[in-house]
Scaffold this active site. Sequence first.
Site, PDB file in Angstrom:
ATOM      1  N   GLU A 168      14.989 -14.544  -0.527  1.00  0.00           N
ATOM      2  CA  GLU A 168      15.143 -15.620   0.426  1.00  0.00           C
ATOM      3  C   GLU A 168      13.912 -16.766   0.473  1.00  0.00           C
ATOM      4  OE1 GLU A 168      16.217 -14.767   4.428  1.00  0.00           O
ATOM      5  OE2 GLU A 168      16.676 -12.895   3.941  1.00  0.00           O
ATOM      6  N   ASP A 219       0.709  -1.188   0.144  1.00  0.00           N
ATOM      7  CA  ASP A 219       0.049   0.127  -0.017  1.00  0.00           C
ATOM      8  C   ASP A 219       0.882   1.161   0.114  1.00  0.00           C
ATOM      9  OD1 ASP A 219      -2.956   1.191   0.738  1.00  0.00           O
ATOM     10  OD2 ASP A 219      -1.629   1.982   2.199  1.00  0.00           O
TER      11      ASP A 219
END
Length: 551
Positions: A271, A211
């Site tokens: 990751e 957002d």
Amino acid sequence: MTETKPVEPQPVDKDWWRGAVIYQIYPRSFQDHNGDGIGDLVGITERLEHVADLGVDAIWLSPVFTSPMKDFGYDVSNYRDIDPSFGTLGDFDRLVEKAHRLGLKVIIDQVISHSSDKHPWFTESRQSRNNDKSDWYVWADPNPDGTPPNNWLSIFGGSAWTWDSRRMQYYLHNFLASQPDLNFHNKAVQDALLADMRFWLDRGVDGFRLDTVNFYFHSEGLESNPVVKPEDFNASTAPAVNPYNFQEHLYDKSRPENLKFLKRLRALMDEYPGTTTVGEIGDSQHQLEVMAQYTSGKDRLHMAYTFDYLGGVFSAEHFHTSIANTEKDAPEGWICLAFSNHDVVRHVSRWATHGQHDAFTRLAAQLLLTMKGSVCLYQGEELGLTEAELAFEDLVDPYGIEFWPEFKGRDGCRTPMVWQANAHLGGFSTAQRSWLPVPFDHLPRAVDTQVNDPNSVLSFYKSFLAFRKKHPALIKGAIKLLDAPEGVLAFVRSVEHDRLLCVFNMSEKPVVFSIPEAMSLKGVDAPGVVASPENGSLSLAPFGAYIGSLL
């Protein structure tokens, strides 16, 4: 006894997001399971087959975190838990598990530019100027006359600064006063937010919708914003009646320091192979420039969406210009396309011509699903839902209440999904009343009236999504704009041996499109296409389209 070989794990498609179709769910309005009139996670889980049957690749959940709900979840008071109105962490885990079983990825909203004023971080920060969280938010002394430190405005109306008597200072909020801005110049804040995001990655989410991603940093100099030049004025980020548009927002958002943080965020995502990010960029004057910066290369956001198609006009000229500018200004970036979402008037109401609702709805779907980029569909879009007309007393959105009646807020696009035409509240809830009314004129478009009708809007979306999946050119291909007569948008999508000519009559009048002489075409059975080449030209009905394969 025959030995069985272990099943080889399937390689992770790290690039699945490129050209993916993402279905946005507004949790308060999708399905209420417990009968309190508010949609919840169990309800969403019960309805996931509807989403999977559409043929989309992922869902995006608007915020479900703990919140006072002053901005209906976009004011987070605990980034690691589910608000009781939506359910529990266990409900969330079961939703993710079922979505994955149905072949759907799960993207969740991250609202980290600001928190709720009820977040423990802010509660501590506002106590004094020298506590452990004292600089986790943006605090500033008043001017000598007691006025705010500069002219920055809140998108939701009024000054972006609110006085706090405990610290005898102002704090910054780009939205509601109950949504204080976090201070991203403090690395400890970044660390804490990234740790909160890791919490959800460890729970199996496939990505984040970020957002207001360009609002993370402010200028530490607190310079006042200049007046926007008349030629640069536009109302794509805020409604035209909002004075927020009168400034060029050079110092309160879209700051260069954000790039370094986005690299930290991307390192975290890397990751977890196969996860993705899509950023919301609201910047009326610099959105393409910012999108290019944020999505270029492989160490920032995967994709971002702008407000080009969440506002503007429905015209071939606007679309042609927007596509051309995106290709020119962000050639290495990747856009996520959307015509509707939880913040804007539904595009069928925003753009459709009176009396052409059905033809327009189908043309808009064809356009959205053939342009270059990934795609966000907003719940109910597949039903052809219109913007709800609500009485002032039914409004709950503070944005609409502030700027009524010229701007009616966001409630009209957030009303509950309609599942059954003849059921109480359209099958959304067993409660006597839902949190927003179910519009009477939405009921004839309920899922159960469309799902078995081969000529319905819902069936059209399903068939076109299936068509899109058959054509790599529409998913990851390049786009080349073509010259076309007034009212017509034409382009070629191509990747390797898959090349498609796409022509759209975006006007109410019949039109003839001359096929470039070098092109040889054959039909590809694109849903909704009835036009066919004849003597080197295409005759297109109002809101008609042609899609053909280049030989």
